[in-house]
Structures are given as structure tokens and as C-alpha cells.
Design a protein around this motif. Structure first.
Motif, PDB file in Angstrom:
ATOM      1  N   ASP A 184      32.892 115.181 -21.017  1.00  0.00           N
ATOM      2  CA  ASP A 184      32.105 114.343 -21.932  1.00  0.00           C
ATOM      3  C   ASP A 184      32.765 113.000 -22.231  1.00  0.00           C
ATOM      4  OD1 ASP A 184      29.996 116.317 -22.558  1.00  0.00           O
ATOM      5  OD2 ASP A 184      31.633 117.443 -23.489  1.00  0.00           O
ATOM      6  N   ALA A 185      33.954 112.756 -21.678  1.00  0.00           N
ATOM      7  CA  ALA A 185      34.727 111.571 -22.051  1.00  0.00           C
ATOM      8  C   ALA A 185      33.982 110.273 -21.769  1.00  0.00           C
ATOM      9  CB  ALA A 185      36.075 111.585 -21.340  1.00  0.00           C
ATOM     10  N   ALA A 186      33.352 110.165 -20.620  1.00  0.00           N
ATOM     11  CA  ALA A 186      32.664 108.918 -20.275  1.00  0.00           C
ATOM     12  C   ALA A 186      31.519 108.635 -21.246  1.00  0.00           C
ATOM     13  CB  ALA A 186      32.141 108.997 -18.838  1.00  0.00           C
ATOM     14  N   GLU A 187      30.759 109.681 -21.573  1.00  0.00           N
ATOM     15  CA  GLU A 187      29.634 109.506 -22.495  1.00  0.00           C
ATOM     16  C   GLU A 187      30.127 109.153 -23.897  1.00  0.00           C
ATOM     17  OE1 GLU A 187      25.402 111.859 -23.286  1.00  0.00           O
ATOM     18  OE2 GLU A 187      27.156 112.940 -22.533  1.00  0.00           O
ATOM     19  N   LEU A 188      31.226 109.761 -24.314  1.00  0.00           N
ATOM     20  CA  LEU A 188      31.809 109.433 -25.611  1.00  0.00           C
ATOM     21  C   LEU A 188      32.291 107.984 -25.656  1.00  0.00           C
ATOM     22  CD1 LEU A 188      33.891 112.539 -26.733  1.00  0.00           C
ATOM     23  CD2 LEU A 188      32.290 111.242 -28.152  1.00  0.00           C
ATOM     24  N   THR A 189      32.839 107.508 -24.538  1.00  0.00           N
ATOM     25  CA  THR A 189      33.312 106.122 -24.470  1.00  0.00           C
ATOM     26  C   THR A 189      32.167 105.146 -24.677  1.00  0.00           C
ATOM     27  OG1 THR A 189      35.036 106.820 -22.917  1.00  0.00           O
ATOM     28  CG2 THR A 189      34.568 104.466 -23.046  1.00  0.00           C
ATOM     29  N   VAL A 190      31.023 105.434 -24.065  1.00  0.00           N
ATOM     30  CA  VAL A 190      29.844 104.573 -24.221  1.00  0.00           C
ATOM     31  C   VAL A 190      29.376 104.580 -25.681  1.00  0.00           C
ATOM     32  CG1 VAL A 190      27.435 104.256 -23.554  1.00  0.00           C
ATOM     33  CG2 VAL A 190      29.141 104.853 -21.827  1.00  0.00           C
ATOM     34  N   LEU A 191      29.330 105.778 -26.289  1.00  0.00           N
ATOM     35  CA  LEU A 191      28.919 105.865 -27.688  1.00  0.00           C
ATOM     36  C   LEU A 191      29.865 105.078 -28.585  1.00  0.00           C
ATOM     37  CD1 LEU A 191      27.200 107.059 -29.985  1.00  0.00           C
ATOM     38  CD2 LEU A 191      28.701 109.062 -29.940  1.00  0.00           C
ATOM     39  N   HIS A 194      33.165 117.189 -32.011  1.00  0.00           N
ATOM     40  CA  HIS A 194      31.850 117.821 -32.084  1.00  0.00           C
ATOM     41  C   HIS A 194      30.779 116.801 -31.698  1.00  0.00           C
ATOM     42  CE1 HIS A 194      33.060 121.632 -34.109  1.00  0.00           C
ATOM     43  NE2 HIS A 194      34.123 120.894 -34.350  1.00  0.00           N
ATOM     44  N   LEU A 195      29.917 117.204 -30.788  1.00  0.00           N
ATOM     45  CA  LEU A 195      28.877 116.329 -30.253  1.00  0.00           C
ATOM     46  C   LEU A 195      27.498 116.809 -30.699  1.00  0.00           C
ATOM     47  CD1 LEU A 195      30.136 116.070 -26.556  1.00  0.00           C
ATOM     48  CD2 LEU A 195      30.825 114.680 -28.519  1.00  0.00           C
ATOM     49  N   PHE A 196      26.603 115.861 -30.918  1.00  0.00           N
ATOM     50  CA  PHE A 196      25.221 116.187 -31.260  1.00  0.00           C
ATOM     51  C   PHE A 196      24.305 115.366 -30.359  1.00  0.00           C
ATOM     52  CE2 PHE A 196      27.665 117.445 -34.874  1.00  0.00           C
ATOM     53  CZ  PHE A 196      27.038 118.603 -35.316  1.00  0.00           C
ATOM     54  N   ARG A 197      23.377 116.065 -29.696  1.00  0.00           N
ATOM     55  CA  ARG A 197      22.488 115.412 -28.732  1.00  0.00           C
ATOM     56  C   ARG A 197      21.027 115.627 -29.111  1.00  0.00           C
ATOM     57  NH1 ARG A 197      26.747 116.977 -25.224  1.00  0.00           N
ATOM     58  NH2 ARG A 197      27.452 115.258 -23.877  1.00  0.00           N
ATOM     59  N   SER A 198      20.214 114.645 -28.778  1.00  0.00           N
ATOM     60  CA  SER A 198      18.773 114.736 -28.944  1.00  0.00           C
ATOM     61  C   SER A 198      18.126 114.560 -27.581  1.00  0.00           C
ATOM     62  CB  SER A 198      18.270 113.656 -29.911  1.00  0.00           C
ATOM     63  OG  SER A 198      16.859 113.659 -29.981  1.00  0.00           O
ATOM     64  N   GLU A 199      17.485 115.620 -27.095  1.00  0.00           N
ATOM     65  CA  GLU A 199      16.854 115.606 -25.774  1.00  0.00           C
ATOM     66  C   GLU A 199      17.824 115.130 -24.696  1.00  0.00           C
ATOM     67  OE1 GLU A 199      13.302 113.314 -26.144  1.00  0.00           O
ATOM     68  OE2 GLU A 199      12.279 114.845 -27.343  1.00  0.00           O
ATOM     69  N   GLY A 200      19.058 115.592 -24.796  1.00  0.00           N
ATOM     70  CA  GLY A 200      20.072 115.270 -23.804  1.00  0.00           C
ATOM     71  C   GLY A 200      20.870 114.019 -24.082  1.00  0.00           C
ATOM     72  N   ARG A 201      20.411 113.189 -25.014  1.00  0.00           N
ATOM     73  CA  ARG A 201      21.103 111.934 -25.326  1.00  0.00           C
ATOM     74  C   ARG A 201      22.131 112.174 -26.428  1.00  0.00           C
ATOM     75  NH1 ARG A 201      18.741 107.144 -29.079  1.00  0.00           N
ATOM     76  NH2 ARG A 201      20.339 105.561 -28.692  1.00  0.00           N
ATOM     77  N   LEU A 202      23.351 111.702 -26.233  1.00  0.00           N
ATOM     78  CA  LEU A 202      24.386 111.806 -27.239  1.00  0.00           C
ATOM     79  C   LEU A 202      24.098 110.823 -28.363  1.00  0.00           C
ATOM     80  CD1 LEU A 202      27.090 113.048 -28.118  1.00  0.00           C
ATOM     81  CD2 LEU A 202      28.246 111.225 -26.858  1.00  0.00           C
ATOM     82  N   VAL A 203      23.836 111.350 -29.570  1.00  0.00           N
ATOM     83  CA  VAL A 203      23.451 110.476 -30.682  1.00  0.00           C
ATOM     84  C   VAL A 203      24.473 110.468 -31.812  1.00  0.00           C
ATOM     85  CG1 VAL A 203      20.985 110.701 -30.188  1.00  0.00           C
ATOM     86  CG2 VAL A 203      22.085 112.313 -31.768  1.00  0.00           C
ATOM     87  N   GLY A 204      25.404 111.407 -31.810  1.00  0.00           N
ATOM     88  CA  GLY A 204      26.390 111.437 -32.874  1.00  0.00           C
ATOM     89  C   GLY A 204      27.599 112.251 -32.497  1.00  0.00           C
ATOM     90  N   SER A 205      28.719 111.940 -33.133  1.00  0.00           N
ATOM     91  CA  SER A 205      29.962 112.637 -32.829  1.00  0.00           C
ATOM     92  C   SER A 205      30.927 112.497 -33.991  1.00  0.00           C
ATOM     93  CB  SER A 205      30.587 112.062 -31.552  1.00  0.00           C
ATOM     94  OG  SER A 205      31.861 112.603 -31.322  1.00  0.00           O
ATOM     95  N   VAL A 206      31.785 113.487 -34.163  1.00  0.00           N
ATOM     96  CA  VAL A 206      32.869 113.420 -35.134  1.00  0.00           C
ATOM     97  C   VAL A 206      33.979 114.342 -34.639  1.00  0.00           C
ATOM     98  CG1 VAL A 206      31.949 115.286 -36.598  1.00  0.00           C
ATOM     99  CG2 VAL A 206      33.474 113.544 -37.588  1.00  0.00           C
ATOM    100  N   ARG A 207      35.221 113.965 -34.886  1.00  0.00           N
ATOM    101  CA  ARG A 207      36.324 114.809 -34.436  1.00  0.00           C
ATOM    102  C   ARG A 207      37.189 115.214 -35.627  1.00  0.00           C
ATOM    103  NH1 ARG A 207      40.201 110.700 -30.920  1.00  0.00           N
ATOM    104  NH2 ARG A 207      41.265 109.684 -32.656  1.00  0.00           N
ATOM    105  N   VAL A 208      37.831 116.374 -35.497  1.00  0.00           N
ATOM    106  CA  VAL A 208      38.614 116.930 -36.603  1.00  0.00           C
ATOM    107  C   VAL A 208      39.870 117.587 -36.067  1.00  0.00           C
ATOM    108  CG1 VAL A 208      36.615 117.355 -38.102  1.00  0.00           C
ATOM    109  CG2 VAL A 208      37.331 119.108 -36.478  1.00  0.00           C
ATOM    110  N   LEU A 240      33.830 109.158 -36.565  1.00  0.00           N
ATOM    111  CA  LEU A 240      32.481 109.533 -36.973  1.00  0.00           C
ATOM    112  C   LEU A 240      31.537 108.462 -36.457  1.00  0.00           C
ATOM    113  CD1 LEU A 240      31.464 110.925 -40.437  1.00  0.00           C
ATOM    114  CD2 LEU A 240      29.987 109.359 -39.185  1.00  0.00           C
ATOM    115  N   MET A 241      30.656 108.834 -35.540  1.00  0.00           N
ATOM    116  CA  MET A 241      29.832 107.849 -34.846  1.00  0.00           C
ATOM    117  C   MET A 241      28.378 108.304 -34.777  1.00  0.00           C
ATOM    118  SD  MET A 241      32.379 106.814 -31.664  1.00  0.00           S
ATOM    119  CE  MET A 241      32.528 108.482 -31.003  1.00  0.00           C
ATOM    120  N   VAL A 242      27.469 107.367 -35.031  1.00  0.00           N
ATOM    121  CA  VAL A 242      26.030 107.581 -34.871  1.00  0.00           C
ATOM    122  C   VAL A 242      25.490 106.395 -34.075  1.00  0.00           C
ATOM    123  CG1 VAL A 242      23.804 107.791 -36.043  1.00  0.00           C
ATOM    124  CG2 VAL A 242      25.853 108.855 -37.041  1.00  0.00           C
ATOM    125  N   VAL A 243      24.654 106.658 -33.080  1.00  0.00           N
ATOM    126  CA  VAL A 243      24.114 105.561 -32.272  1.00  0.00           C
ATOM    127  C   VAL A 243      23.425 104.541 -33.185  1.00  0.00           C
ATOM    128  CG1 VAL A 243      23.836 106.827 -30.108  1.00  0.00           C
ATOM    129  CG2 VAL A 243      22.050 106.938 -31.849  1.00  0.00           C
TER     130      VAL A 243
END
Length: 399
Positions: free
Chosen positions: A257-264, A300-314, A329-332
Motif C-alpha cells: 500500500d506504500a505507493a497509494e499512501l504516498t499519493v494520499l 489503518h486505511l479506509f477505502r470507498s469503492e476501492g479508492r483510498l480516502v483516509g488513513s491514520v497510523r498509531v 491523519l489524512m483525508v482526501v
């Protein structure tokens, strides 16, 4: 699903031959293979443990038998399960096993369980295994067992029953305890009036007898809230986040998931920082740096219809064991301002182990919107951050 389990007491797992899990095995829904770790020890005593370096009580499980046993498991890969399983190692020092995690793991085609004993497994086994498969150390709760077998029995049952066809009535899975973050409502069966041993008549609540399905649904929801507040008030905070995150697919990030997280990450910070190549006073991370961060944090990743829309790490603070760190903590951008940020923060807070006393996070000193979000949640600035232009915030964990 294929499941491999390695143990020095393989007969301990015989219980997985009975009830619904045993039926699922016989029907081919679960392919469970149990391996004896001692088969991979080559001395005449089949030794799998030795004394710990540095001294101390107890024995430590050796690296060599474990590497051979897990290699044996990997060598049996087939085209339907992929090249490697998710390796789950039960241990009191791991992340907490929850219904949400059970659902995550139920999506994997192949799981492997390593049942440790004694004082645990040589740390080098985790390092070696992580180069070959995803490794997750998982705890049933804040207590210590003699070995991982009991935990494996519990986890395989919790995961296996979520697989299609294992539970006859799939609707029963929806209203169970911990689904949606709440405990289950009270349940009753015939007769409507029951006289106990003392002659006291006990009746079923009238609302359940009237046939008004809307009233029944409302009563059950109220009962779930009341029961959760009485027995597990800590879960109410989790349940509150479920409404905002409902409909999103939740998972824990892997290196894939690293590449997708980088884009987000770049999308979230490009409007906040100039130039876009630098943020938080440090160079922007590339996919390799993001992947490296996944080894130190649980993301932790959250996707909507396959699209990564939010993330937070702990993670637990490496230097302060009772501090829970929350980061990235990131939201598109197109979904910001809809409450997802608050829900992600609440989700991250709810993941904190029971012994955590302080919650901590870091953000840009000039990010007024984020500072308002965090201060509204009870955080206060405690000092400058590690990187220039940032501040650290913290708050005590609420009882």
C-alpha cells in the motif's frame, strides 16, 4: 481459506475438528493444516528451546526450527492462496484482537499461526519472517497464557465463522456483540412467561410480543447502548466513529500500500505546504520511505469503492510505554470537512491498549484547521515538534 498452524502441541488444536469449524473443514470451506514444530528439530531430543542470552527466567524458542517449519509452510503455496500467508503470532505484546480484525483477516486467502511457548520466540524469527510474508503479533487481551494454542483456537473460530457458508444464517452475524462497536441486545425465547425455581414469574418485554418491527428495532438499539454503557463503556467511543466510517472498507496497511499512501500524503499536504516537495520542515517522503514507516507504525486505511480516502497510523511510544502516538491523519481533500477526520482520530484513540495514559500527536504549528480539530478533541500544545514548524499535542486518556 487455507490455515496453517505450527505448534509443539498439535493435538491441542484437535478442537477445530468439532462444531461449525469442523463442519467447514469437512465441506472444504477451510483447509486447516497443523504442523508439529518438533518435526523440524534434528537432535535426538527434538529440542526447540534454549536459555536466553542476557540471563533471566525461562526458555526461549530457537530460530532454526521455526525458520524450517515456516519454510515448509511457504513451500506448500499454491495458485489459489498466493505466494505467502499472513503470519499471525499470538502474544500479550501484540495488537488487540477485535471483531474488526477478525473481519480483516477473514478477507485473506491464507493465514498461518505460530504458537509460541515458554518465554516466546527468538526475535530474529520475526525479522526473518517479515522478509517473506506479512507478520502480525496479536493479543487476545491484557493477560498471559502458557502458549499460543488457546489464542489460535479463539481466533480461528472468530475468523472462520465469518467465511461464506460457515454460519448457516448469515444475518445472525450482523447483530452480534461488537458488530458496529456495540454489545448485543438481550434475547428471549418461548415461553413468554417463565416461573423460576422460586416461583417468580419472569416475562419477556412487551415490545417483543407486539409484532411492531420498527419498535422492536428501536428497543434493541436502545438496549445495545445501555448494555454497552454498563458493561463496556470504553466501546461507546468506538461505536461513535462507526457512523462516520460506515460504508468504508477498513484494512491495515502493508508494504504493497506504500505507493497509494504516498499519493494520499502528497494530496493532503500539497495545499498546506509550499513548496509541495517539503512538508513539516522535512523532505517529502517517497514510497520507499513510506514503506519503511509501516515497519514502525500500524497504519489503518479506509477505502470507498476501492479508492483510498483516509488513513491514520498509531503505535506505542518507543520511549514512553504509556503514551499512544497518533500520526499522519489524512483525508482526501474532496472529502474534508465531513467529519471523517474526527472519526479517524476517534478510531485511532480507541485502538490504544488499556495501560495507555497519554495520547499524543504532532501537526504543523500554522495549521489552524487541524489545531482546531485537535483542541476540540481535548488536545493541548505541549511544545515544539521534532521538525521545524511543528508542535506536539497531547491529552490524558479519558477513563
Amino acid at each position: 481459506m487455507r490455515i496453517d498452524a505450527v505448534s509443539i502441541f498439535p493435538e491441542y488444536l484437535d478442537a477445530l475438528d468439532i462444531s461449525l469449524i469442523g463442519k467447514a473443514r469437512r465441506e472444504g470451506l477451510i483447509d486447516l493444516r497443523v504442523h508439529d514444530l518438533r518435526d523440524f528439530a534434528h537432535d535426538r531430543h527434538r529440542t526447540v528451546d534454549d536459555t536466553p542470552y542476557g540471563g533471566g527466567a525461562g526458555m526461549v524458542m530457537k530460530a532454526q526450527p521455526w525458520s524450517e517449519a515456516l519454510t515448509h509452510v511457504l513451500d506448500a503455496a499454491d495458485g489459489t492462496t498466493g505466494s505467502a500467508p499472513v503470519l499471525v503470532v499470538p502474544g500479550p505484546g501484540g495488537e488487540r484482537f477485535t471483531q474488526t480484525m477478525a473481519r480483516e483477516l477473514a478477507q485473506a486467502p491464507w493465514l498461518a499461526f505460530a504458537c509460541g511457548r515458554y518465554e516466546g520466540i527468538d526475535e530474529r524469527v520475526y525479522e526473518w519472517a517479515a522478509e517473506r510474508m506479512e507478520v502480525r503479533v496479536v493479543s487476545l487481551g491484557d493477560y498471559v497464557l502458557n502458549g499460543g494454542e488457546v489464542a489460535v483456537l479463539a481466533m480461528v473460530e472468530a475468523i472462520g465463522r465469518l467465511l461464506p457458508g460457515v454460519v448457516g444464517n448469515a444475518e445472525s452475524l450482523v447483530e452480534e456483540s461488537h458488530e458496529g462497536g456495540l454489545l448485543e441486545y438481550p434475547i428471549y425465547t418461548k415461553p413468554a412467561v417463565w416461573a423460576d425455581a422460586d416461583g417468580v414469574e419472569r416475562t419477556v418485554p412487551e415490545v417483543l410480543l407486539g409484532g411492531n418491527h420498527g419498535a422492536v428495532a428501536q428497543w434493541r438499539h436502545e438496549q445495545r447502548l445501555a448494555r454497552t454503557a454498563a458493561r463496556r463503556p470504553d466501546l461507546l467511543h468506538v461505536a461513535a466513529t462507526t457512523r462516520e466510517l460506515a460504508g468504508l472498507d477498513h484494512s491495515v496497511a502493508t508494504r504493497a500500500d506504500a505507493a497509494e499512501l504516498t499519493v494520499l500524503q502528497k494530496a493532503c499536504w500539497i495545499e498546506m505546504v509550499t513548496p509541495a516537495e517539503n512538508w513539516w520542515g522535512a523532505p517529502a517522503e517517497d514510497a520507499a520511505a513510506v514503506a519503511e514507516g509501516l515497519t514502525h507504525w500500524t497504519t489503518h486505511l479506509f477505502r470507498s469503492e476501492g479508492r483510498l480516502v483516509g488513513s491514520v497510523r498509531v503505535r506505542r511510544d518507543p520511549h514512553r510505554e504509556t503514551t499512544w502516538q497518533i500520526g499522519r491523519l489524512m483525508v482526501v481533500p474532496d472529502l474534508q470537512g465531513r467529519g471523517l477526520g474526527r472519526a479517524l482520530l476517534a478510531h485511532a484513540e480507541a485502538l490504544a491498549p488499556a495501560d495507555i495514559t497519554t495520547l499524543w500527536l504532532n501537526t504543523g504549528a500554522d495549521q489552524a484547521r487541524l489545531l482546531r480539530l485537535y483542541k476540540k478533541a481535548g488536545y493541548r500544545v505541549v511544545g515544539p515538534g521534532e521538525h521545524a514548524g511543528t508542535v506536539d499535542l497531547s491529552r490524558p486518556r479519558r477513563a
